[in-house]
Structure formats: C-alpha cells, structure tokens
Design a protein around this motif. Structure first.
Motif, PDB file in Angstrom:
ATOM      1  N   VAL A  49       7.479  -1.794 -10.445  1.00 39.91           N
ATOM      2  CA  VAL A  49       9.131  -1.765 -10.255  1.00 39.91           C
ATOM      3  C   VAL A  49       9.410  -2.687  -9.121  1.00 39.91           C
ATOM      4  N   LEU A  50       8.813  -2.146  -8.094  1.00 34.48           N
ATOM      5  CA  LEU A  50       9.151  -2.746  -6.668  1.00 34.48           C
ATOM      6  C   LEU A  50       8.789  -4.433  -6.753  1.00 34.48           C
ATOM      7  N   GLY A  51       7.755  -4.692  -7.424  1.00 32.61           N
ATOM      8  CA  GLY A  51       7.599  -6.291  -7.469  1.00 32.61           C
ATOM      9  C   GLY A  51       8.416  -6.816  -8.459  1.00 32.61           C
ATOM     10  N   ALA A  52       8.984  -6.283  -9.247  1.00 32.98           N
ATOM     11  CA  ALA A  52       9.818  -6.986 -10.072  1.00 32.98           C
ATOM     12  C   ALA A  52      11.339  -7.307  -9.355  1.00 32.98           C
ATOM     13  N   VAL A  53      11.611  -6.624  -8.548  1.00 34.76           N
ATOM     14  CA  VAL A  53      12.964  -6.758  -7.600  1.00 34.76           C
ATOM     15  C   VAL A  53      12.519  -7.371  -6.149  1.00 34.76           C
ATOM     16  N   LEU A  54      11.568  -7.779  -6.043  1.00 42.97           N
ATOM     17  CA  LEU A  54      11.359  -8.300  -4.836  1.00 42.97           C
ATOM     18  C   LEU A  54      11.885  -9.843  -4.668  1.00 42.97           C
ATOM     19  N   PRO A  55      11.823 -10.752  -5.647  1.00 40.13           N
ATOM     20  CA  PRO A  55      12.603 -12.010  -5.637  1.00 40.13           C
ATOM     21  C   PRO A  55      14.020 -11.604  -5.589  1.00 40.13           C
ATOM     22  N   GLN A  56      14.645 -10.910  -6.288  1.00 39.04           N
ATOM     23  CA  GLN A  56      15.980 -10.617  -6.144  1.00 39.04           C
ATOM     24  C   GLN A  56      16.208  -9.396  -6.975  1.00 39.04           C
ATOM     25  N   PRO A  57      17.544  -8.616  -6.499  1.00 36.84           N
ATOM     26  CA  PRO A  57      17.860  -7.438  -7.049  1.00 36.84           C
ATOM     27  C   PRO A  57      18.044  -7.395  -8.741  1.00 36.84           C
ATOM     28  N   ALA A 102      17.224  -2.972  -5.489  1.00 35.78           N
ATOM     29  CA  ALA A 102      16.743  -3.724  -4.456  1.00 35.78           C
ATOM     30  C   ALA A 102      15.754  -3.215  -3.613  1.00 35.78           C
ATOM     31  N   PRO A 103      14.659  -3.795  -3.141  1.00 40.72           N
ATOM     32  CA  PRO A 103      13.668  -3.109  -2.283  1.00 40.72           C
ATOM     33  C   PRO A 103      14.342  -2.888  -1.005  1.00 40.72           C
ATOM     34  N   THR A 104      14.102  -1.970  -0.277  1.00 41.06           N
ATOM     35  CA  THR A 104      14.522  -1.785   1.122  1.00 41.06           C
ATOM     36  C   THR A 104      13.308  -2.506   2.028  1.00 41.06           C
ATOM     37  N   GLU A 105      13.673  -2.480   3.370  1.00 41.81           N
ATOM     38  CA  GLU A 105      12.378  -2.977   4.058  1.00 41.81           C
ATOM     39  C   GLU A 105      11.332  -2.077   3.947  1.00 41.81           C
ATOM     40  N   ALA A 106      11.327  -0.681   3.931  1.00 43.29           N
ATOM     41  CA  ALA A 106      10.232   0.085   3.738  1.00 43.29           C
ATOM     42  C   ALA A 106       9.393  -0.406   2.448  1.00 43.29           C
ATOM     43  N   GLY A 107      10.193  -0.560   1.257  1.00 44.66           N
ATOM     44  CA  GLY A 107       9.565  -0.957   0.033  1.00 44.66           C
ATOM     45  C   GLY A 107       8.771  -2.474   0.375  1.00 44.66           C
ATOM     46  N   ARG A 108       9.423  -3.318   0.930  1.00 46.23           N
ATOM     47  CA  ARG A 108       8.907  -4.576   1.125  1.00 46.23           C
ATOM     48  C   ARG A 108       7.515  -4.493   1.845  1.00 46.23           C
ATOM     49  N   ALA A 109       7.830  -3.558   2.924  1.00 45.35           N
ATOM     50  CA  ALA A 109       6.371  -3.273   3.887  1.00 45.35           C
ATOM     51  C   ALA A 109       5.147  -2.686   3.174  1.00 45.35           C
ATOM     52  N   ALA A 110       5.735  -1.743   2.139  1.00 48.71           N
ATOM     53  CA  ALA A 110       4.500  -1.042   1.322  1.00 48.71           C
ATOM     54  C   ALA A 110       4.064  -2.279   0.598  1.00 48.71           C
ATOM     55  N   VAL A 111       4.555  -2.970  -0.119  1.00 48.66           N
ATOM     56  CA  VAL A 111       4.107  -4.021  -0.948  1.00 48.66           C
ATOM     57  C   VAL A 111       3.329  -5.034  -0.297  1.00 48.66           C
ATOM     58  N   ARG A 112       3.666  -5.349   0.926  1.00 46.15           N
ATOM     59  CA  ARG A 112       3.107  -6.072   1.909  1.00 46.15           C
ATOM     60  C   ARG A 112       1.533  -5.465   2.256  1.00 46.15           C
ATOM     61  N   ARG A 113       1.480  -4.466   2.360  1.00 49.33           N
ATOM     62  CA  ARG A 113       0.230  -3.454   2.727  1.00 49.33           C
ATOM     63  C   ARG A 113      -1.040  -3.859   1.288  1.00 49.33           C
ATOM     64  N   ILE A 114      -0.175  -4.092   0.342  1.00 52.88           N
ATOM     65  CA  ILE A 114      -0.998  -4.129  -0.892  1.00 52.88           C
ATOM     66  C   ILE A 114      -1.802  -5.586  -0.910  1.00 52.88           C
ATOM     67  N   ASP A 115      -1.122  -6.451  -0.253  1.00 56.26           N
ATOM     68  CA  ASP A 115      -1.457  -7.743  -0.109  1.00 56.26           C
ATOM     69  C   ASP A 115      -3.053  -8.078  -0.006  1.00 56.26           C
ATOM     70  N   PRO A 116      -3.602  -7.751   1.048  1.00 55.63           N
ATOM     71  CA  PRO A 116      -5.107  -7.984   1.275  1.00 55.63           C
ATOM     72  C   PRO A 116      -5.924  -7.496   0.219  1.00 55.63           C
ATOM     73  N   GLY A 117      -5.791  -6.563  -0.485  1.00 56.18           N
ATOM     74  CA  GLY A 117      -6.718  -6.017  -1.570  1.00 56.18           C
ATOM     75  C   GLY A 117      -6.300  -6.842  -2.794  1.00 56.18           C
ATOM     76  N   HIS A 118      -5.053  -7.103  -2.922  1.00 54.24           N
ATOM     77  CA  HIS A 118      -4.383  -8.117  -4.075  1.00 54.24           C
ATOM     78  C   HIS A 118      -5.313  -9.506  -3.972  1.00 54.24           C
ATOM     79  N   ALA A 119      -5.402  -9.970  -2.640  1.00 54.06           N
ATOM     80  CA  ALA A 119      -5.953 -11.296  -2.601  1.00 54.06           C
ATOM     81  C   ALA A 119      -7.198 -11.184  -2.983  1.00 54.06           C
TER      82      ALA A 119
END
Length: 161
Positions: A49-57, A102-119
């Motif tokens: 759900v967070l990923g769906a709203v990262l580009p725009q609310p 819309a994601p908050t900064e905390a939501g964006r930060a949580a998704v960013r923490r997934i990026d290394p494993g995702h990559a």
C-alpha cells in the motif's frame, strides 16, 4: 474417452496450469516480501500500500484498483498505516469524502530501508532468469496475462448448473 475435442481439454489444462502457477507465484512473492519488509517494521501488505502511494497520493479505491484487491482490505491497511504514522490522509480536491492517502517521511524511510534487499533479490532473479531481456519478457508476459484476464472477465458468464 469422452467426446470432448482435444483442443478444449488442452485449453482447460493451460488455464489450470496458469492459475496454479500464478497462485504459487503469489505465495512465493508474499513470502519473500514479508522477509524483505520485516526489518523495516512493515508487513508485505503495508509495503504494498505504501508503494502504491509513493509516486503520488491516491484514494483508497484507486489503490485497490491498482492492486487488484478490495477497497475494504486497502482501507483497513491504510487506517493502520495512518495510526502508525507511516501515512496520512489528505484532502482530495476531486472528491470531498474520498481522502487521499500519502506516505509520511517515516513511511518513505521505512520503504527506503527495504531497497538494499529489494535490489539484491532483483539481481538474483535477473541472474536466474538469464539476463535483463529475459526478465523484461517475463514482466511483459505477466502484464499481458493480467490485461487479457481483465478483458475476458467482463465477457465471462458462469454457465447455469
């Protein structure tokens, strides 16, 4: 042997094998998504759900449409994300009652923490599939299957028993 034409059985077998393959893939993706999301304090569903709203609310109904799940499921997750401070509801200029998520900064930060494993997972799949061209073809086939099923699902009627 029944009187059914061979082509009909082959089509039904192809549909059954496709469905079983997609169900298995869904389970595999959910399991690996849970592993990826856990260190970030998310679940696979929260991440989705967070990923769906990262580009725009988006309104909850728009998220549900994009994800192919019910609005009620997304609403439940959206409310949890808001309660946890990972997302917020914003006014929707197009619809007074259907607020935007819309994601908050905390939501964006949580998704960013997934990026290394995702990559890392993307690189492993790229290798296993035999390169970028094969990976891109896999994506195209799955997208085409989804589009085709959406098209024919409007035409399909369950036969009377």
């Amino acid at each position: 042997m029944s009187g059914e034409p061979l082509g009909r059985r082959q089509r039904q077998d192809a549909l059954s094998r496709t469905a079983l393959g997609v169900f298995r893939l869904n389970g595999q993706f959910l399991a690996v998504s849970e592993k990826l999301a856990e260190p970030a304090g998310l679940t696979a569903a929260w991440w989705q759900v967070l990923g769906a709203v990262l580009p725009q609310p988006l309104p909850v109904s728009g998220i549900a449409r994009a994800m192919g799940i019910t609005r009620q499921s997304v609403q439940r997750i959206a409310d949890l994300l808001v309660r946890e401070g990972l997302a917020a509801y914003e006014p929707n200029p197009a619809h007074r009652r259907a607020k935007l998520l819309a994601p908050t900064e905390a939501g964006r930060a949580a998704v960013r923490r997934i990026d290394p494993g995702h990559a890392e997972l993307a690189a492993l799949l790229l290798r296993e599939l035999g390169g970028q061209e094969a990976f891109d073809e896999t994506v195209r086939v799955l997208e085409r299957l989804s589009e085709a099923l959406e098209t024919v699902s409007g035409e399909f009627r369950t036969p009377e028993a």
